[in-house]
Scaffold this active site. Structure first.
Site, PDB file in Angstrom:
ATOM      1  N   CYS A  98       0.816  -1.211   0.000  1.00 54.24           N
ATOM      2  CA  CYS A  98       0.000   0.000   0.000  1.00 54.24           C
ATOM      3  C   CYS A  98       0.857   1.272   0.000  1.00 54.24           C
ATOM      4  CB  CYS A  98      -1.023  -0.030   1.142  1.00 54.24           C
ATOM      5  SG  CYS A  98      -2.377   1.138   0.877  1.00 54.24           S
ATOM      6  N   HIS A 206      -3.868  -5.146   0.465  1.00 51.74           N
ATOM      7  CA  HIS A 206      -3.372  -5.502   1.799  1.00 51.74           C
ATOM      8  C   HIS A 206      -3.380  -7.016   2.019  1.00 51.74           C
ATOM      9  CE1 HIS A 206      -2.871  -1.549   3.756  1.00 51.74           C
ATOM     10  NE2 HIS A 206      -3.840  -1.154   2.933  1.00 51.74           N
ATOM     11  N   GLU A 208      -1.626  -8.705   3.943  1.00 53.07           N
ATOM     12  CA  GLU A 208      -1.350  -9.073   5.347  1.00 53.07           C
ATOM     13  C   GLU A 208      -2.623  -9.301   6.159  1.00 53.07           C
ATOM     14  OE1 GLU A 208      -1.215  -6.094   4.138  1.00 53.07           O
ATOM     15  OE2 GLU A 208      -2.077  -4.686   5.584  1.00 53.07           O
TER      16      GLU A 208
END
Ligand code: MN
Length: 236
Positions: A98, A206, A208
């Protein structure tokens, strides 16, 4: 021994970055910009993970700041720019997420669209804040890229997958030496990687946030593996 992955501190969902690295076999360490110099960090890590956060100051890429650009953190910008350049010089693997992808591109001389809704027409919604794992749009992945090779087992036949999306900025001019390796169907750039050897990948979404379900686990596993072998190569 698990390679040490230096994680840029951030205010939101830091635990998800840490858990993603741990589950991929890395040793996550959040460094402290107040105490660790960029050169010091790069000298002690096997890989660098750049995290999400506020907009990069447009002054770093030579633009006037639009009013829609949220409060910038110039200190963090300068620190992470120095980290990116030190990591590149030392050939330390980089995974940038990001804002991380944006600072990666800016540090290497690229620039950004400051605000997708006001500066680009006909775009999809890219700013879906909640829930964190809500899939927002497809990305089309370039065949033969590092990202495609990592995601191979997760992609059926088409080189496409769906991703979450929490950004109002995007890459405009890609930094020299980098290639676009994923785009949204509206043309917004969703991933870049360094064209040469080594592991230097940035993604706009994202991954994660998905450590519980593993949709993007191969990205973290490939990163940690690259960090382990680059340390071996350096004789560390
Ligand atoms: Mn997006």
């Amino acid at each position: 021994m698990a390679p040490i992955i230096g994680i840029a501190p951030c205010r939101t969902q830091l635990a998800d970055y840490i858990e993603s690295i741990r589950r991929a076999g890395g040793d996550p360490r959040v460094f402290d910009p107040a105490g660790d110099t960029p050169a010091g960090v790069v000298g002690t890590i096997g890989g660098l993970l750049l995290t999400g956060g506020p907009d990069v100051d447009p002054a770093l890429y030579g633009q006037e700041r639009l009013s829609v650009v949220s409060a910038v953190d110039r200190q963090r910008d300068e620190y992470e720019k120095a980290l990116v350049l030190a990591a590149a010089a030392a050939r330390v693997p980089v995974l940038a997420i990001c804002r991380g992808l944006q600072i990666l591109n800016v540090a290497h001389g690229g620039d950004l669209v400051q605000d997708i809704p006001t500066q680009l027409s006909g775009t999809l919604p890219h700013s879906l804040a909640t829930p964190l794992c809500a899939m927002a749009h497809e990305v089309w992945i370039t065949k033969g890229s590092l990202l495609a090779s990592l995601m191979q087992e997760k992609l059926a036949e088409a080189d496409a997958c769906t991703v979450n999306s929490r950004h109002h900025q995007a890459i405009k001019r890609v930094a020299k030496g980098f290639e676009v390796t994923a785009t949204a169907p509206d043309g917004v750039i969703e991933a870049i990687e360094f064209g040469g050897s080594g592991f230097c990948l940035g993604v706009q979404w994202h991954p994660e946030n998905f450590w519980r379900t593993g949709e993007f686990r191969p990205i973290f596993e490939g990163f940690v593996e690259a960090c382990a072998s680059s340390r071996r190569g350096a004789g560390l």
